[in-house]
Design a protein around this motif. Structure first.
Motif, PDB file in Angstrom:
ATOM      1  N   VAL A 102       6.320  14.723   1.709  1.00 55.45           N
ATOM      2  CA  VAL A 102       7.287  14.056   2.589  1.00 55.45           C
ATOM      3  C   VAL A 102       6.565  13.149   3.582  1.00 55.45           C
ATOM      4  N   VAL A 103       5.469  13.629   4.156  1.00 59.28           N
ATOM      5  CA  VAL A 103       4.698  12.811   5.098  1.00 59.28           C
ATOM      6  C   VAL A 103       4.241  11.525   4.420  1.00 59.28           C
ATOM      7  N   TRP A 104       3.666  11.647   3.223  1.00 61.98           N
ATOM      8  CA  TRP A 104       3.104  10.486   2.544  1.00 61.98           C
ATOM      9  C   TRP A 104       4.189   9.541   2.034  1.00 61.98           C
ATOM     10  N   VAL A 105       5.082  10.051   1.204  1.00 62.97           N
ATOM     11  CA  VAL A 105       6.095   9.187   0.588  1.00 62.97           C
ATOM     12  C   VAL A 105       7.100   8.709   1.630  1.00 62.97           C
ATOM     13  N   GLY A 106       7.528   9.603   2.502  1.00 68.63           N
ATOM     14  CA  GLY A 106       8.466   9.209   3.557  1.00 68.63           C
ATOM     15  C   GLY A 106       7.864   8.189   4.503  1.00 68.63           C
ATOM     16  N   GLY A 107       6.578   8.348   4.811  1.00 65.17           N
ATOM     17  CA  GLY A 107       5.905   7.389   5.676  1.00 65.17           C
ATOM     18  C   GLY A 107       5.834   6.015   5.049  1.00 65.17           C
ATOM     19  N   MET A 108       5.557   5.977   3.745  1.00 62.49           N
ATOM     20  CA  MET A 108       5.518   4.680   3.061  1.00 62.49           C
ATOM     21  C   MET A 108       6.895   4.031   3.045  1.00 62.49           C
ATOM     22  N   PHE A 109       7.935   4.828   2.817  1.00 64.68           N
ATOM     23  CA  PHE A 109       9.291   4.291   2.809  1.00 64.68           C
ATOM     24  C   PHE A 109       9.645   3.735   4.187  1.00 64.68           C
ATOM     25  N   PHE A 110       9.392   4.523   5.226  1.00 63.46           N
ATOM     26  CA  PHE A 110       9.694   4.073   6.588  1.00 63.46           C
ATOM     27  C   PHE A 110       8.947   2.784   6.926  1.00 63.46           C
ATOM     28  N   ALA A 111       7.666   2.759   6.638  1.00 64.02           N
ATOM     29  CA  ALA A 111       6.860   1.583   6.973  1.00 64.02           C
ATOM     30  C   ALA A 111       7.358   0.339   6.241  1.00 64.02           C
ATOM     31  N   LEU A 129      -4.838   8.261   8.400  1.00 67.99           N
ATOM     32  CA  LEU A 129      -5.409   9.576   8.726  1.00 67.99           C
ATOM     33  C   LEU A 129      -4.480  10.694   8.261  1.00 67.99           C
ATOM     34  N   TRP A 130      -3.199  10.523   8.527  1.00 69.61           N
ATOM     35  CA  TRP A 130      -2.209  11.517   8.079  1.00 69.61           C
ATOM     36  C   TRP A 130      -2.150  11.585   6.557  1.00 69.61           C
ATOM     37  N   VAL A 131      -2.238  10.434   5.898  1.00 64.77           N
ATOM     38  CA  VAL A 131      -2.224  10.425   4.434  1.00 64.77           C
ATOM     39  C   VAL A 131      -3.449  11.156   3.888  1.00 64.77           C
ATOM     40  N   GLY A 132      -4.598  10.946   4.492  1.00 69.39           N
ATOM     41  CA  GLY A 132      -5.798  11.667   4.063  1.00 69.39           C
ATOM     42  C   GLY A 132      -5.606  13.171   4.161  1.00 69.39           C
ATOM     43  N   PHE A 133      -5.020  13.612   5.258  1.00 68.42           N
ATOM     44  CA  PHE A 133      -4.728  15.037   5.432  1.00 68.42           C
ATOM     45  C   PHE A 133      -3.704  15.497   4.391  1.00 68.42           C
ATOM     46  N   PHE A 171      -4.413   4.759  -3.288  1.00 69.87           N
ATOM     47  CA  PHE A 171      -4.690   4.880  -1.860  1.00 69.87           C
ATOM     48  C   PHE A 171      -6.169   4.582  -1.577  1.00 69.87           C
ATOM     49  N   GLY A 172      -7.047   5.107  -2.402  1.00 72.79           N
ATOM     50  CA  GLY A 172      -8.475   4.822  -2.234  1.00 72.79           C
ATOM     51  C   GLY A 172      -8.757   3.334  -2.301  1.00 72.79           C
ATOM     52  N   HIS A 173      -8.130   2.655  -3.250  1.00 73.98           N
ATOM     53  CA  HIS A 173      -8.259   1.195  -3.357  1.00 73.98           C
ATOM     54  C   HIS A 173      -7.688   0.514  -2.109  1.00 73.98           C
ATOM     55  N   LEU A 174      -6.527   0.962  -1.674  1.00 75.76           N
ATOM     56  CA  LEU A 174      -5.866   0.384  -0.509  1.00 75.76           C
ATOM     57  C   LEU A 174      -6.781   0.404   0.714  1.00 75.76           C
ATOM     58  N   VAL A 175      -7.383   1.551   0.962  1.00 75.94           N
ATOM     59  CA  VAL A 175      -8.226   1.701   2.142  1.00 75.94           C
ATOM     60  C   VAL A 175      -9.526   0.899   2.006  1.00 75.94           C
ATOM     61  N   SER A 176     -10.078   0.876   0.800  1.00 74.01           N
ATOM     62  CA  SER A 176     -11.385   0.236   0.625  1.00 74.01           C
ATOM     63  C   SER A 176     -11.327  -1.269   0.407  1.00 74.01           C
ATOM     64  N   ALA A 177     -10.178  -1.815   0.042  1.00 72.92           N
ATOM     65  CA  ALA A 177     -10.118  -3.268  -0.193  1.00 72.92           C
ATOM     66  C   ALA A 177      -9.059  -3.953   0.673  1.00 72.92           C
ATOM     67  N   PRO A 178      -7.771  -3.864   0.368  1.00 72.56           N
ATOM     68  CA  PRO A 178      -6.793  -4.631   1.163  1.00 72.56           C
ATOM     69  C   PRO A 178      -6.818  -4.289   2.658  1.00 72.56           C
TER      70      PRO A 178
END
Length: 154
Positions: A13-22, A52-56, A97-104
């Motif tokens: 919920v944290v991950w998917v819901g956060g992406m939806f909200f954002a 940070l929350w997504v990593g957790f 997610f790894g790609h997202l953080v390391s490139a875009p």
């Protein structure tokens, strides 16, 4: 097992819901209300905190997911098809997610920190597109998880 399921669901919920909200709420509001420098600075702060929350959440999802598979199902050989699908889409989401953080996101952060606002806006669009890919995968994963438990994907 019920604690693992609850933690697994909360992390999802944290991950998917956060992406939806954002994507669907925060982005349109910032575009309407803020000029580029303020909008980009806000997004830099928001994304740093959210990532940070997504990593957790990823750590919790992996620990609880593998714990349920190996502790409750006796391994992948005893797991139903929907668990295999969730495993695949979940690992794909982690890779995206790894790609997202390391490139875009890295390009976005560098542009904003250098106050190159136009380059920052372009880079933020790359972040947005990557998040939308992961949001789509997340929605598929949630549907598979919910429907699979009731016989879909059998």
């Amino acid at each position: 097992m019920s604690i693992a399921v609850a933690l697994h669901l909360l992390a999802a919920v944290v991950w998917v819901g956060g992406m939806f909200f954002a994507s669907m709420v925060l982005r349109p509001a910032t575009v309407r209300v803020l000029q580029a420098p303020e909008r980009l600075l806000l997004w830099l702060d928001v994304l740093r905190t959210f990532f940070l929350w997504v990593g957790f959440a990823i750590a919790v999802l992996l620990v609880t997911g593998y714990g349920m598979v190996f502790g409750g199902l006796g391994g992948f050989s005893g797991a139903p098809a929907y668990v295999h699908i969730m495993h695949g889409t979940g690992l794909l989401m982690v890779a995206v997610f790894g790609h997202l953080v390391s490139a875009p996101f890295r390009r976005f952060r560098a542009a904003v920190e250098a106050e190159h606002w136009e380059a920052g806006a372009v880079a933020l669009n790359g972040v947005r597109r990557t998040v939308l890919i992961n949001l789509g995968l997340g929605i598929v994963t949630v549907v598979v998880a919910a429907a699979g438990r009731y016989g879909w994907f059998a």
